[in-house]
Enzyme design. Structure first.
Site, PDB file in Angstrom:
ATOM      1  N   TYR A   1       0.428   2.044  13.645  1.00  0.00           N
ATOM      2  CA  TYR A   1      -0.140   0.971  12.731  1.00  0.00           C
ATOM      3  C   TYR A   1      -1.538   0.182  13.732  1.00  0.00           C
ATOM      4  CZ  TYR A   1      -1.830  -3.116   9.271  1.00  0.00           C
ATOM      5  OH  TYR A   1      -2.523  -3.651   8.743  1.00  0.00           O
TER       6      TYR A   1
ATOM      7  N   LYS B   1       2.100  -2.659   0.588  1.00  0.00           N
ATOM      8  CA  LYS B   1       2.566  -1.158   0.089  1.00  0.00           C
ATOM      9  C   LYS B   1       3.491  -0.522  -1.220  1.00  0.00           C
ATOM     10  CE  LYS B   1      -0.383  -2.043   3.544  1.00  0.00           C
ATOM     11  NZ  LYS B   1       0.293  -1.849   5.325  1.00  0.00           N
TER      12      LYS B   1
HETATM   13  C1  PLP Z   1      -0.219  -1.919   6.451  1.00  0.00           C
HETATM   14  C2  PLP Z   1       1.204  -1.830   7.264  1.00  0.00           C
HETATM   15  C3  PLP Z   1       2.146  -3.139   8.194  1.00  0.00           C
HETATM   16  C4  PLP Z   1       1.880  -4.308   8.231  1.00  0.00           C
HETATM   17  O1  PLP Z   1       1.945  -5.078   7.081  1.00  0.00           O
HETATM   18  P1  PLP Z   1       0.875  -6.022   6.511  1.00  0.00           P
HETATM   19  O2  PLP Z   1       2.061  -6.163   5.090  1.00  0.00           O
HETATM   20  O3  PLP Z   1      -0.706  -5.619   5.955  1.00  0.00           O
HETATM   21  O4  PLP Z   1       0.961  -6.998   7.453  1.00  0.00           O
HETATM   22  C5  PLP Z   1       2.513  -2.403   9.067  1.00  0.00           C
HETATM   23  N1  PLP Z   1       3.163  -0.896   9.057  1.00  0.00           N
HETATM   24  C6  PLP Z   1       2.550   0.142   8.643  1.00  0.00           C
HETATM   25  C7  PLP Z   1       3.039   1.156   8.899  1.00  0.00           C
HETATM   26  C8  PLP Z   1       1.945  -1.028   7.819  1.00  0.00           C
HETATM   27  O5  PLP Z   1       1.039   0.065   6.958  1.00  0.00           O
END
Ligand code: PLP
Length: 383
Positions: free
Chosen positions: A104, A202
């Site tokens: 990420y 997510k």
């Molecule tokens: C989105 C995401 C993050 C960061 O999270 P946020 O809630 O956007 O700050 C970290 N790792 C992965 C794999 C992600 O998809």
């Protein structure tokens, strides 16, 4: 019912059998207060003192995630990034960290920044390659091994149990980011991770209306205390309204992930070998190199994240994203609505990403509608 273990689906649907003892409400209230009055004898009315520490709604959301993870404790943050950053900040100065080279982009940037400033000493290994991870270890010196599985945006799979063995043999702790397969799919702590991270923005929330990050541990040690202290001092705790939304979202986690997995499998099979698609990257496909490990780690609940590499030029890929009528051309993932993004445009320069790669977050829509949309976009982009 006595002694009969309840399944995660049941515990989630009832938000751990929530019931307000005073009112009988089956949905938790949102506590907006920033401060809490002391008792008549002037003692603090623990555990709640000030909003920057925590609040009832966030504690309840944490209990649901801890239950799902099989964790001793869970902390929720205002975003995934603030949770991941708290872990980096809790490490001793110049600590040696082993981390993947494709992951990420926000986490990668943050690790690179700590490394450039001399705050941390980070050795990057080829994502998913356990031999490379092993070679990056410095016996007795490495403090943390970072794993993202499946990783962004290639969906390579890392064997968590094997990574735990490598980390622990070298005296390090294992950190896992399994955002793509939430804890109803992959229980990282059970597989040997020491700190399990999820961007709750997510799948856990699933409705694209909250940012949140969760950290869970089976052994709350001194580093855990430090992480908690960082959250308190920086004020990065998840606030009550967002915690309320997250609890509401998590009630349907199981259904959403099952449907997203089914849709992703159908869509991946349809486009695998398609004349306008060079490659489909999805661990649910038996041809994927990480398929067997993924099947073991997720119990076949692969989630809805996949990428496709289009034929033609980089512009063909960009046009495909642009011409979609159902897939939103937006970043993020794990929501009920399907998203598509040209990853190179979004992450910018300096990241290892195929120029024709489109990252798809498959939602819970009718899969035939999604396939038809992608078909017409690919055809139009190639014409
Ligand atoms: C989105 C995401 C993050 C960061 O999270 P946020 O809630 O956007 O700050 C970290 N790792 C992965 C794999 C992600 O998809």
């Amino acid at each position: 019912m006595k002694n009969r273990p309840l399944s995660p689906a049941t515990r989630l649907a009832q938000a751990l059998r929530y019931l307000d003892p005073d009112t009988g409400a089956i949905v938790p209230a949102i506590q907006p207060s920033a401060t809490y009055a002391r008792a008549a004898d002037y003692s603090e009315r623990k555990p709640y003192i000030y909003r920057r520490d925590s609040n009832e709604t966030t504690d309840h959301a944490e209990a649901i995630i801890a239950d799902l993870e099989g964790a001793a404790d869970t902390l929720l943050f205002a975003s995934g990034m603030s949770a991941a950053s708290a872990v980096m900040d809790a490490l001793p100065a110049r600590a040696h960290v082993v981390a993947p080279d494709v992951m990420y982009h926000g986490v990668l940037q943050q690790l690179q920044k700590h490394h450039a400033l001399g705050r941390l000493d980070v050795t990057f290994y080829k994502t998913g390659d356990l031999d490379a991870m092993q070679s990056a270890m410095r016996d007795g010196e490495t403090v943390l091994v970072w794993v993202e599985t499946p990783n962004n945006p290639d969906w390579d799979v890392t064997d968590i149990a094997a990574a735990a063995t490598i980390a622990h043999a070298g005296g390090a702790r294992l950190f896992t980011d399994c955002t793509g397969t939430p804890p109803c799919c992959t229980q990282a702590l059970t597989l040997g991770a020491d700190i399990s991270f999820h961007s709750a923005t997510k799948y856990l929330n699933g409705h694209s209306d909250v940012t949140a990050g969760a950290l869970s541990v089976s052994d709350p040690n001194a580093m855990w205390d430090e992480i908690q202290n960082i959250r308190k001092l920086q004020g990065t705790v998840l606030q009550s309204f967002d915690a309320f939304l997250l609890i509401r979202g998590m009630r349907t986690l199981m259904l959403r992930v099952e449907r997203a997995t089914q849709n992703a499998l159908t869509l991946a099979r349809h486009f695998d070998g398609h004349p306008l698609v060079q490659k489909v990257l999805f661990p649910g496909l038996p041809s994927h190199p990480g398929h067997e490990v993924s099947k073991r780690q997720t119990g076949g609940l692969y989630g809805g994240m996949l990428s496709i590499i289009t034929t033609g030029t980089e512009q063909t890929a960009i046009d495909t994203a642009r011409f979609c009528e159902l897939f939103y051309p937006a970043t993020s993932l794990g929501g009920v609505e399907s998203l598509i993004e040209h990853r190179k445009t979004v992450s910018g320069e300096g990241f290892k990403v195929h120029p024709n790669l489109l990252r798809l977050s498959i939602g819970i829509e009718d899969v035939d509608d999604l396939i038809a949309d992608l078909e017409q976009a690919l055809t139009r982009a190639t014409a």
